[in-house]
Design an enzyme around this catalytic site. Structure first.
Site, short mmCIF file in Angstrom:
data_model
loop_
_atom_site.label_atom_id
_atom_site.label_comp_id
_atom_site.label_asym_id
_atom_site.label_seq_id
_atom_site.Cartn_x
_atom_site.Cartn_y
_atom_site.Cartn_z
N CYS A 19 -2.18 9.46 2.29
CA CYS A 19 -1.84 8.83 1.01
C CYS A 19 -2.86 9.23 -0.03
CB CYS A 19 -1.78 7.32 1.17
SG CYS A 19 -3.23 6.64 1.96
N GLU B 229 0.89 -1.17 0.00
CA GLU B 229 0.00 0.00 0.00
C GLU B 229 0.92 1.21 0.00
OE1 GLU B 229 -3.24 0.06 -0.13
OE2 GLU B 229 -3.84 -1.96 0.44
P1 NAD Z 1 8.08 5.26 4.78
O1 NAD Z 1 8.14 4.51 3.51
O2 NAD Z 1 9.22 6.14 5.13
O3 NAD Z 1 7.93 4.22 6.01
C1 NAD Z 1 6.81 3.37 6.12
C2 NAD Z 1 7.18 2.18 6.97
O4 NAD Z 1 8.08 1.35 6.26
C3 NAD Z 1 7.88 2.53 8.28
O5 NAD Z 1 7.43 1.66 9.29
C4 NAD Z 1 9.34 2.28 7.96
O6 NAD Z 1 10.14 2.02 9.08
C5 NAD Z 1 9.24 1.08 7.06
N1 NAD Z 1 10.35 0.90 6.13
C6 NAD Z 1 11.00 1.85 5.43
N2 NAD Z 1 11.94 1.29 4.64
C7 NAD Z 1 11.85 -0.06 4.83
C8 NAD Z 1 12.55 -1.18 4.30
N3 NAD Z 1 13.54 -1.03 3.43
N4 NAD Z 1 12.19 -2.42 4.72
C9 NAD Z 1 11.17 -2.58 5.61
N5 NAD Z 1 10.49 -1.54 6.15
C10 NAD Z 1 10.83 -0.31 5.77
O7 NAD Z 1 6.71 6.09 4.77
P2 NAD Z 1 6.18 7.20 5.78
O8 NAD Z 1 6.95 8.46 5.59
O9 NAD Z 1 6.05 6.64 7.15
O10 NAD Z 1 4.69 7.40 5.24
C11 NAD Z 1 4.34 8.21 4.15
C12 NAD Z 1 4.21 7.40 2.87
O11 NAD Z 1 3.31 6.30 3.06
C13 NAD Z 1 3.59 8.22 1.75
O12 NAD Z 1 4.24 7.90 0.55
C14 NAD Z 1 2.13 7.76 1.74
O13 NAD Z 1 1.47 7.98 0.51
C15 NAD Z 1 2.31 6.30 2.05
N6 NAD Z 1 1.07 5.72 2.60
C16 NAD Z 1 0.35 4.88 1.79
C17 NAD Z 1 -0.85 4.35 2.26
C18 NAD Z 1 -1.68 3.44 1.40
O14 NAD Z 1 -2.56 2.79 1.94
N7 NAD Z 1 -1.47 3.37 0.09
C19 NAD Z 1 -1.30 4.66 3.55
C20 NAD Z 1 -0.52 5.51 4.34
C21 NAD Z 1 0.66 6.02 3.84
#
Ligand code: NAD
Length: 518
Positions: free
Chosen positions: A308, A274
């Site tokens: 998002c 997601e």
């Molecule tokens: P992010 O990608 O920085 O982090 C999200 C999560 O992934 C965190 O828990 C982080 O620790 C983990 N993570 C990061 N790199 C990883 C890796 N290499 N391996 C495993 N885990 C890893 O995102 P953010 O800044 O917390 O959130 C914002 C982003 O999330 C935006 O792009 C937003 O659009 C997206 N988002 C999408 C949805 C959806 O349902 N499509 C919902 C909420 C947020």
């Protein structure tokens, strides 16, 4: 020259006061013995309201990850998968009751850690309650199909079975709802869950885990049905790589998905992604402009543009472009930016400095590409909270859909583009790599139907904005958004394994396709 938003709300409370409020909410949720971390392996719980640190917590070690997966795996194998689904539903029903009881405690923590305003934070907890209701009903409806067999005296059917350990990795901006969409459904499906919340929202995660542990104790469910691991991407990567994890459900940026997807695929595991969106609304000449303005302002400026599904591109017919942009600018001038815990605030802070830098750089690039900032874009409340990042949501009129417009900048910037023909609007709309949420404002049924058919997003709306989905539908998006679906409808199927069963109740052994052998 842009006009600026002049009405920040009241003073920003000191970090200590926010910390006390967080600790009180945590205690009410049952987190009463927070383990302060030693010097090594610290993870700081922070608040974007002031930018200050609230508590130092222990960051999960490699051993902690292994223990959590082992416990979740054993619990799955020995008890949970064989517990009748309606009994599993009883755990989720109790969780829903506890969420009702602690709705405003959790909402406080969401505001404190993610910076959401009160009503949006409470709305997020309401989504958790709603998905618990949904999952409880689902616990009696995990139906398979019966299919007509081509052979006499045979029955062909599909049955659904628990999958295993589900790792849930979540983003900062929906710190509780996304966890609950995954967890409530996974638990009734017979899976056990290991949760790696965003490193920016650890307190909220501890509160949810405490409530679920209490629900488990009260309903006789095994304690290890759910585990929480605090930490950053390194902890997430361990979960991603462990072959005992049957499904990795990861929510976050496209950048994260590009790492997680291939790693899970390399071990032939299952992944539900997601990821980011770059959502647009088309405003046709026949649109009800009152609806279009209200839908736009909430979707673009609400949550400080940190959903998002936030609206990032407004594609307006040139006949109504001036009228609607004037009205949106006027509405933006009334937005109250400030402390999200204050009931009067409409726009809270950005999550941190990185988000602010990204916003500033995007605005500079958009201007360099010929864009004109019509309103907002300035930092505010800098004197009151020098380590926090409050910004005025911005509206930028763009001559073309340049590269910066095609990117997701996780901040409140709304780019306005114009179109002449509906085909042109759809081309602009679909001309980005992400495919999460979309909307059209029109009173022309042919346009509405065409948009429903032509938008390449997972969520396609008519006469409402792009944000604020209900839990009853499957949530997720296409293209770079990752293709995953979670929450309602039949999204539960991702959390189970399907078996096709053929039962022969005849005295013969006819082979399929009429094959003869012996
Ligand atoms: P992010 O990608 O920085 O982090 C999200 C999560 O992934 C965190 O828990 C982080 O620790 C983990 N993570 C990061 N790199 C990883 C890796 N290499 N391996 C495993 N885990 C890893 O995102 P953010 O800044 O917390 O959130 C914002 C982003 O999330 C935006 O792009 C937003 O659009 C997206 N988002 C999408 C949805 C959806 O349902 N499509 C919902 C909420 C947020």
């Amino acid at each position: 020259m842009s006009t600026s938003i002049t009405s920040p709300t009241s003073a920003i409370p000191p970090t200590d006061e926010i910390g006390d409020r967080a600790e009180a909410a945590l205690a009410r949720c049952g987190v009463d013995h927070l383990t302060e971390a030693g010097a090594a392996g610290r993870l700081y719980a922070r608040t974007p309201i002031t930018g200050g640190a609230l508590l130092a917590l222990a960051h999960a070690t490699e051993r902690d990850v292994d223990h959590a997966i082992t416990a979740a795996h054993e619990t799955f194998q020995t008890t949970w998968r064989d517990t009748p689904a309606p009994e599993r539903g009883a755990l989720v029903r109790r969780l829903g009751d506890l969420l009702r009881e602690h709705k405003y405690d959790l909402a406080d923590l969401v505001s404190i850690e993610a910076g959401k305003i009160r009503s949006e934070a409470a709305g997020e907890v309401q989504e958790m309650i709603d998905i618990c209701d949904f999952a409880l009903g689902l616990s009696r409806q995990l139906y398979g199909r019966t299919i007509a067999s081509e052979r006499p005296g045979h029955r062909l059917m599909e049955t659904w079975h628990p999958l295993g350990v589900v790792s849930v990795v979540t983003a900062f901006n929906f710190p509780v709802a996304v966890w609950s969409w995954n967890t409530a459904v996974a638990l009734v499906c017979g899976d056990t869950v290991v949760w790696k919340p965003s490193e920016m929202t650890p307190l909220t995660a501890l509160a949810c885990d405490a409530l679920l542990s209490r629900a488990a104790a009260e309903t006789g469910a095994p304690a290890n049905v759910h585990q929480v691991l605090l930490g950053g991407p390194d902890v997430g990567e361990r979960l991603v790589d462990d072959p005992r994890v049957a499904l990795v459900s990861a929510t976050g940026s496209v950048r994260m998905g590009r790492t997680v997807g291939p790693r899970v695929a390399a071990r032939l595991g299952r992944c539900l992604l997601e990821l980011g969106g770059n959502n647009a609304a088309v405003v046709a000449p026949s649109a009800d402009l009152d609806l279009a303005v209200r839908g736009t302002v909430f979707a673009a400026a609400g949550t400080a543009g940190q959903r998002c599904t936030s609206l990032r591109r407004l594609i307006v017919h040139e006949d109504v472009a001036e009228t609607i942009t004037d009205r949106i600018v006027a509405a933006y001038e009334q937005l109250r930016v400030g402390d999200p815990l204050n009931e009067d605030t409409l726009v809270g802070p950005l999550v941190g400095e990185r988000a602010y830098t990204a916003m500033r750089e995007a605005l500079a690039q958009a201007t360099a590409d010929g864009g004109a900032v019509l309103v907002g874009g300035n930092r505010c409340l800098e004197q009151e909270a020098p380590d926090a990042y409050y910004v005025e949501p911005a509206v930028v009129r763009m001559p073309v859909q340049s590269a910066i417009v095609r990117e997701e900048t996780f901040a409140p910037i709304l780019y306005v583009l114009t179109y002449r023909t509906f085909d042109e609007a759809i081309e602009l709309h679909n001309g980005v790599s992400q495919g999460l949420s979309s909307a059209v404002f029109t009173r022309d049924q042919r346009e509405a139907e065409r948009f429903l058919a032509m938008s390449d997003c997972g969520i396609v709306n008519v006469n409402i904005g792009t944000s604020g989905a209900e839990i009853g539908g499957a949530f997720g998006g296409e293209k770079d958004t990752g293709g995953g679906r979670e929450s309602g409808s039949d999204a539960w199927k991702a959390y189970m394994r399907r078996a096709t069963n053929t039962v022969n109740y005849s005295d013969e052994l006819p082979l399929a396709q009429g094959v003869r052998f012996l």
